[in-house]
Design a protein around this motif. Structure first.
Motif, PDB file in Angstrom:
ATOM      1  N   SER A 168       0.600   3.738   2.074  1.00  0.00           N
ATOM      2  CA  SER A 168       0.861   4.255   3.419  1.00  0.00           C
ATOM      3  C   SER A 168       2.189   3.777   3.981  1.00  0.00           C
ATOM      4  O   SER A 168       2.710   4.375   4.924  1.00  0.00           O
ATOM      5  CB  SER A 168      -0.278   3.824   4.358  1.00  0.00           C
ATOM      6  N   SER A 227       0.829  -1.197   0.000  1.00  0.00           N
ATOM      7  CA  SER A 227       0.000   0.000   0.000  1.00  0.00           C
ATOM      8  C   SER A 227       0.869   1.254   0.000  1.00  0.00           C
ATOM      9  O   SER A 227       2.065   1.220   0.303  1.00  0.00           O
ATOM     10  CB  SER A 227      -0.928   0.006   1.213  1.00  0.00           C
ATOM     11  N   ALA A 277       3.659   4.417  11.058  1.00  0.00           N
ATOM     12  CA  ALA A 277       2.480   3.960  10.322  1.00  0.00           C
ATOM     13  C   ALA A 277       2.236   2.466  10.538  1.00  0.00           C
ATOM     14  O   ALA A 277       1.084   2.030  10.655  1.00  0.00           O
ATOM     15  CB  ALA A 277       2.648   4.253   8.830  1.00  0.00           C
TER      16      ALA A 277
END
Length: 273
Positions: A24, A22, A55
């Motif tokens: 992120s 992803s 994160a």
């Protein structure tokens, strides 16, 4: 073979792979060429950095990682389920130096921060599936428009007319304000703009505020770097330069006596005391 291995992966390992794939995660993805096909690949140290980032710490139902050793252990486990494979990077695949680098899978698989790894996993596909279903629904709705109930077709007609009316009103305002500006430039220079913020990068409501404004040129303020052109100085500056003595210029009376020189020195109190 890779799909079968990925299907056998535990849920936590699959979630780690989804996180790394992803946006992120912040893993820097590059494009290479493997067997004539373009494929994404990354460097190992960027994956290690992603697993040690805040994160990743916010993710749930995934292995807890606090050290680089733990990150390497988890990445070795993910590599074992062929979500990504270790590759050797070569030169450009084409004649241009900007062509994707050639990649070749290495038989001995392990994870190391200085090695390169090619992705064989595309991540979560729910957004792709949702977008495909939405496109099919829109196309079917357009094709089956004659079969819609009369009330729905009438509503779509009113909606389309309203949108066209708003677009036409916008163009009409732009033309009227231009004509009014040309007239005011001739009659009352420098001219008046109606809705001066109409094409500015502001919100919808702010585009119509203020109602009108003179077309005045913007003043450019130039700041002087220093006071080199100033001839006068304050009394305090004079005191500092003369060591507490104030020097006052007087006119010459033309007398040759020593008492009537052009300058006299007067002792004053020091302000720093």
């Amino acid at each position: 073979m890779s799909m079968e291995q990925q299907a056998k992966a535990p849920p936590d390992m699959k979630k780690v792979a989804q996180f790394l794939r992803s946006g992120s995660a912040g893993v820097k993805v590059r494009v290479g060429a493997l067997n004539g096909k373009r494929i994404d690949y990354f460097k190992g140290k960027s994956a290690v950095k992603a697993l040690l980032s805040p994160a990743y710490a916010k993710q749930k139902n995934m292995p807890k990682i606090t050290t680089e050793t733990e990150a390497l252990t988890v990445l070795n486990a993910v590599n074992a389920f062929t979500f990504f494979l270790r590759v050797q990077r070569g030169g450009p695949s084409g004649s241009s130096s900007s062509s994707p680098k050639s990649l070749q899978i290495i038989q001995e698989q392990k994870f190391a921060p200085d090695e390169y790894y090619a992705w064989f996993y595309d991540g979560s596909q729910w957004t792709t599936y949702a977008g495909g279903i939405l496109m099919v629904a829109i196309m079917l709705g357009g094709v089956m428009f004659p079969l819609w109930p009369p009330s729905m077709r009438l509503g779509v007609w009113y909606l389309s007319m309203g949108m066209l009316g708003l677009i036409g009103l916008f163009f009409a305002i732009a033309i009227v304000r231009l004509i009014f500006y040309i007239i005011t430039v001739i009659v009352a220079s420098p001219g008046i703009w109606i809705f001066p913020q109409l094409f500015a990068d502001v919100g919808f409501v702010d585009s119509f505020i203020p109602l009108w404004e003179w077309d005045l040129p913007k003043k450019k303020s130039k700041k002087k770097k220093g006071d080199k052109h100033k001839d006068k100085t304050s009394d305090a500056d004079k005191l500092k330069k003369n060591g507490g003595a104030f020097v006052e210029e007087v006119e010459d009376s033309g007398n040759s006596r020593p008492q009537s020189r052009s300058a006299k020195i007067e002792e004053v109190e020091d302000e720093d005391d």
